[in-house]
Design an enzyme around this catalytic site. Sequence first.
Site, PDB file in Angstrom:
ATOM      1  N   ASN A 159       0.936  -1.344  -0.074  1.00  0.00           N
ATOM      2  CA  ASN A 159       0.032  -0.007  -0.015  1.00  0.00           C
ATOM      3  C   ASN A 159       0.880   1.191  -0.017  1.00  0.00           C
ATOM      4  O   ASN A 159       2.045   1.384   0.558  1.00  0.00           O
ATOM      5  CB  ASN A 159      -0.974  -0.044   1.404  1.00  0.00           C
ATOM      6  CG  ASN A 159      -1.813  -1.142   1.358  1.00  0.00           C
ATOM      7  OD1 ASN A 159      -2.224  -1.760   0.106  1.00  0.00           O
ATOM      8  ND2 ASN A 159      -2.611  -1.545   2.364  1.00  0.00           N
ATOM      9  N   HIS A 168       5.877  -0.700  -2.507  1.00  0.00           N
ATOM     10  CA  HIS A 168       5.592  -0.161  -3.888  1.00  0.00           C
ATOM     11  C   HIS A 168       5.460   1.526  -3.920  1.00  0.00           C
ATOM     12  O   HIS A 168       4.837   2.050  -4.668  1.00  0.00           O
ATOM     13  CB  HIS A 168       4.127  -0.735  -4.173  1.00  0.00           C
ATOM     14  CG  HIS A 168       4.156  -2.110  -4.812  1.00  0.00           C
ATOM     15  ND1 HIS A 168       3.114  -2.859  -4.539  1.00  0.00           N
ATOM     16  CD2 HIS A 168       5.092  -2.920  -5.334  1.00  0.00           C
ATOM     17  CE1 HIS A 168       3.134  -4.284  -5.153  1.00  0.00           C
ATOM     18  NE2 HIS A 168       4.509  -4.241  -5.241  1.00  0.00           N
ATOM     19  N   THR A 196      -4.514  -8.906   0.320  1.00  0.00           N
ATOM     20  CA  THR A 196      -4.102  -9.035  -1.073  1.00  0.00           C
ATOM     21  C   THR A 196      -4.634  -9.847  -2.018  1.00  0.00           C
ATOM     22  O   THR A 196      -4.741 -11.183  -1.415  1.00  0.00           O
ATOM     23  CB  THR A 196      -2.749  -8.840  -1.015  1.00  0.00           C
ATOM     24  OG1 THR A 196      -2.075  -8.803  -2.395  1.00  0.00           O
ATOM     25  CG2 THR A 196      -2.124 -10.062  -0.320  1.00  0.00           C
ATOM     26  N   ALA A 237     -10.605  -7.781   7.323  1.00  0.00           N
ATOM     27  CA  ALA A 237      -9.162  -7.679   8.024  1.00  0.00           C
ATOM     28  C   ALA A 237      -9.547  -6.986   9.425  1.00  0.00           C
ATOM     29  O   ALA A 237      -8.902  -7.530  10.451  1.00  0.00           O
ATOM     30  CB  ALA A 237      -8.356  -6.753   7.512  1.00  0.00           C
TER      31      ALA A 237
HETATM   32  C1  BV8 Z   1       9.014  -5.850 -11.056  1.00  0.00           C
HETATM   33  C2  BV8 Z   1       2.002   1.167  -7.190  1.00  0.00           C
HETATM   34  C3  BV8 Z   1      11.112  -6.359 -11.788  1.00  0.00           C
HETATM   35  C4  BV8 Z   1       1.038   1.960  -8.253  1.00  0.00           C
HETATM   36  C5  BV8 Z   1       1.834  -1.261  -7.777  1.00  0.00           C
HETATM   37  C6  BV8 Z   1       7.291 -12.164 -11.589  1.00  0.00           C
HETATM   38  C7  BV8 Z   1       8.295 -11.875 -11.104  1.00  0.00           C
HETATM   39  C8  BV8 Z   1       8.511 -10.367 -11.061  1.00  0.00           C
HETATM   40  C9  BV8 Z   1       7.727  -9.528 -11.841  1.00  0.00           C
HETATM   41  C10 BV8 Z   1       6.514 -10.098 -12.277  1.00  0.00           C
HETATM   42  C11 BV8 Z   1       6.245 -11.365 -12.291  1.00  0.00           C
HETATM   43  N1  BV8 Z   1       5.351 -11.583 -13.222  1.00  0.00           N
HETATM   44  C12 BV8 Z   1       4.737 -10.395 -13.686  1.00  0.00           C
HETATM   45  C13 BV8 Z   1       5.550  -9.542 -13.070  1.00  0.00           C
HETATM   46  C14 BV8 Z   1       5.553  -8.001 -13.531  1.00  0.00           C
HETATM   47  C15 BV8 Z   1       4.726  -7.331 -12.480  1.00  0.00           C
HETATM   48  C16 BV8 Z   1       3.333  -7.936 -12.047  1.00  0.00           C
HETATM   49  O1  BV8 Z   1       3.185  -8.660 -11.272  1.00  0.00           O
HETATM   50  N2  BV8 Z   1       2.220  -7.902 -13.034  1.00  0.00           N
HETATM   51  C17 BV8 Z   1       0.891  -8.342 -12.670  1.00  0.00           C
HETATM   52  C18 BV8 Z   1      -0.235  -7.558 -12.949  1.00  0.00           C
HETATM   53  C19 BV8 Z   1       0.830  -9.633 -13.189  1.00  0.00           C
HETATM   54  N3  BV8 Z   1       5.351  -6.772 -11.320  1.00  0.00           N
HETATM   55  C20 BV8 Z   1       5.883  -5.825 -11.697  1.00  0.00           C
HETATM   56  O2  BV8 Z   1       6.054  -5.083 -12.521  1.00  0.00           O
HETATM   57  C21 BV8 Z   1       6.964  -5.068 -10.182  1.00  0.00           C
HETATM   58  N4  BV8 Z   1       8.300  -4.953 -10.527  1.00  0.00           N
HETATM   59  O3  BV8 Z   1       8.710  -6.957 -11.555  1.00  0.00           O
HETATM   60  O4  BV8 Z   1      10.255  -5.418 -11.173  1.00  0.00           O
HETATM   61  C22 BV8 Z   1      11.578  -7.318 -10.826  1.00  0.00           C
HETATM   62  C23 BV8 Z   1      12.260  -8.589 -11.616  1.00  0.00           C
HETATM   63  C24 BV8 Z   1      12.554  -9.459 -10.794  1.00  0.00           C
HETATM   64  C25 BV8 Z   1      12.315  -9.496  -9.275  1.00  0.00           C
HETATM   65  C26 BV8 Z   1      11.763  -8.429  -8.482  1.00  0.00           C
HETATM   66  C27 BV8 Z   1      11.508  -7.184  -9.631  1.00  0.00           C
HETATM   67  C28 BV8 Z   1       6.350  -4.056  -9.684  1.00  0.00           C
HETATM   68  C29 BV8 Z   1       4.822  -4.250  -9.133  1.00  0.00           C
HETATM   69  C30 BV8 Z   1       4.383  -2.861  -8.404  1.00  0.00           C
HETATM   70  C31 BV8 Z   1       3.401  -1.953  -9.112  1.00  0.00           C
HETATM   71  N5  BV8 Z   1       2.829  -0.935  -8.463  1.00  0.00           N
HETATM   72  N6  BV8 Z   1       1.244  -0.117  -7.021  1.00  0.00           N
HETATM   73  C32 BV8 Z   1      -0.312   2.226  -7.494  1.00  0.00           C
HETATM   74  O5  BV8 Z   1      -0.341   1.870  -6.255  1.00  0.00           O
HETATM   75  O6  BV8 Z   1      -0.783   3.340  -8.020  1.00  0.00           O
HETATM   76  S1  BV8 Z   1       1.025  -2.567  -7.709  1.00  0.00           S
HETATM   77  C33 BV8 Z   1      -0.570  -2.384  -7.069  1.00  0.00           C
HETATM   78  O7  BV8 Z   1      -1.336  -3.825  -7.001  1.00  0.00           O
HETATM   79  C34 BV8 Z   1      -0.685  -1.740  -5.637  1.00  0.00           C
HETATM   80  O8  BV8 Z   1       0.427  -1.391  -5.043  1.00  0.00           O
HETATM   81  C35 BV8 Z   1      -1.425  -3.038  -4.937  1.00  0.00           C
HETATM   82  O9  BV8 Z   1      -1.135  -3.207  -3.727  1.00  0.00           O
HETATM   83  C36 BV8 Z   1      -0.848  -4.204  -5.485  1.00  0.00           C
HETATM   84  C37 BV8 Z   1      -1.463  -5.417  -5.294  1.00  0.00           C
HETATM   85  O10 BV8 Z   1      -2.825  -5.364  -5.243  1.00  0.00           O
HETATM   86  P1  BV8 Z   1      -3.728  -5.648  -3.882  1.00  0.00           P
HETATM   87  O11 BV8 Z   1      -2.921  -4.647  -2.852  1.00  0.00           O
HETATM   88  O12 BV8 Z   1      -3.613  -7.129  -4.016  1.00  0.00           O
HETATM   89  O13 BV8 Z   1      -4.920  -5.117  -4.214  1.00  0.00           O
HETATM   90  P2  BV8 Z   1      -6.073  -5.711  -5.068  1.00  0.00           P
HETATM   91  O14 BV8 Z   1      -7.293  -4.684  -5.202  1.00  0.00           O
HETATM   92  O15 BV8 Z   1      -5.810  -6.413  -6.104  1.00  0.00           O
HETATM   93  O16 BV8 Z   1      -6.696  -6.841  -3.783  1.00  0.00           O
HETATM   94  C38 BV8 Z   1      -7.521  -6.245  -2.725  1.00  0.00           C
HETATM   95  C39 BV8 Z   1      -7.839  -7.698  -1.869  1.00  0.00           C
HETATM   96  O17 BV8 Z   1      -8.186  -7.459  -0.471  1.00  0.00           O
HETATM   97  C40 BV8 Z   1      -8.840  -8.587  -2.446  1.00  0.00           C
HETATM   98  O18 BV8 Z   1      -8.514  -9.851  -2.697  1.00  0.00           O
HETATM   99  C41 BV8 Z   1     -10.081  -8.398  -1.443  1.00  0.00           C
HETATM  100  O19 BV8 Z   1     -10.692  -9.627  -1.480  1.00  0.00           O
HETATM  101  C42 BV8 Z   1      -9.430  -7.944  -0.443  1.00  0.00           C
HETATM  102  N7  BV8 Z   1     -10.272  -7.287   0.372  1.00  0.00           N
HETATM  103  C43 BV8 Z   1     -10.994  -6.365   0.144  1.00  0.00           C
HETATM  104  N8  BV8 Z   1     -11.518  -5.750   1.197  1.00  0.00           N
HETATM  105  C44 BV8 Z   1     -11.061  -6.296   2.302  1.00  0.00           C
HETATM  106  C45 BV8 Z   1     -10.217  -7.566   1.925  1.00  0.00           C
HETATM  107  N9  BV8 Z   1      -9.628  -8.187   2.717  1.00  0.00           N
HETATM  108  C46 BV8 Z   1      -9.689  -7.971   4.026  1.00  0.00           C
HETATM  109  N10 BV8 Z   1     -10.703  -7.331   4.642  1.00  0.00           N
HETATM  110  C47 BV8 Z   1     -11.340  -6.485   3.612  1.00  0.00           C
HETATM  111  N11 BV8 Z   1     -12.187  -5.424   4.352  1.00  0.00           N
END
Ligand code: BV8
Length: 231
Positions: free
Chosen positions: A94, A111, A179, A222
């Site tokens: 976050n 992040h 997450t 949570a």
């Molecule tokens: C990178 C900033 C190179 C922006 C964000 C494998 C290895 C390494 C990389 C990759 C890989 N495969 C793919 C990749 C590339 C990519 C990636 O993961 N793409 C995805 C889409 C497939 N990753 C990257 O590019 C990362 N960097 O890889 O660098 C590298 C190489 C090797 C090793 C290391 C690095 C960079 C990723 C960061 C991007 N920036 N945020 C912004 O925020 O504006 S990511 C963004 O998603 C946010 O930070 C967010 O936190 C994050 C994850 O989302 P969640 O937090 O999970 O939020 P979401 O809405 O999805 O889910 C919420 C959950 O809460 C739900 O499940 C829901 O049910 C639950 N919930 C809701 N209410 C409640 C609750 N739970 C409990 N109580 C409640 N009340």
Amino acid sequence: MGKYKNIVVLTGAGISAESGIKTYRAKDGLWEKYKLEDVATLDGYKRDPELVLDFYNQRRKDFCHGGSKPNAAHYALAELERQFDGEFLLVTQNIDNLHEQAGSKNVIHMHGELLKARCAKTNQIIPWKADLTSNDVCTCCQYPLPLRPHIVWFGEMPIGLDMIYHQLAQADLFISIGTSGTVYPAAGFVEEAHSVGAETVEVNLELSDLHSHFDSVLQGKASEQVPALVK
Ligand code: BV8
């Protein structure tokens, strides 16, 4: 928690949802309204810096003026850190500062952080609460460079990975809270913890993409599940 020696906690947008902060992939989530490629990548920023700056300026304004406060889950983690006598690391995906507002001290924002800006050349980080415009320049370089949001965009290296993997390698408990398990490398942390024999727990409103990788899954809000888990 007394039987554990080294706890690593990962939080995502779900822990802040009950504090009124939008998650990313819910029905009304952020990625429903904006194309991730346009507002959360370096290419998107280079293509249209004003669009990206407006995206973060609006989120910063919503956060600062929206009255979001930590909820019981944030406070429970801060209390756990305070009274736990082993090693404790809180890693958050976050960009809000609700963990710090709740009293958490040892937090890695892997992040980035909404209330900070960064020099594009030196990576110097400065607190930033106002709107960020392309006229805002750093004061650290000989030739002023534009400041950018201190956010890790897709394709950029997350912050603190060395420390995170170091702690995961010694963990005996890994807790993932709020997450979806969609974004890497954070989504890979549960496997890292498993590989060293740590107990793994997921707390989430719905079953995440990775729920089957956890030893136990506590499905629910949570603010209800975390205080009960860590007491
Ligand atoms: C990178 C900033 C190179 C922006 C964000 C494998 C290895 C390494 C990389 C990759 C890989 N495969 C793919 C990749 C590339 C990519 C990636 O993961 N793409 C995805 C889409 C497939 N990753 C990257 O590019 C990362 N960097 O890889 O660098 C590298 C190489 C090797 C090793 C290391 C690095 C960079 C990723 C960061 C991007 N920036 N945020 C912004 O925020 O504006 S990511 C963004 O998603 C946010 O930070 C967010 O936190 C994050 C994850 O989302 P969640 O937090 O999970 O939020 P979401 O809405 O999805 O889910 C919420 C959950 O809460 C739900 O499940 C829901 O049910 C639950 N919930 C809701 N209410 C409640 C609750 N739970 C409990 N109580 C409640 N009340």
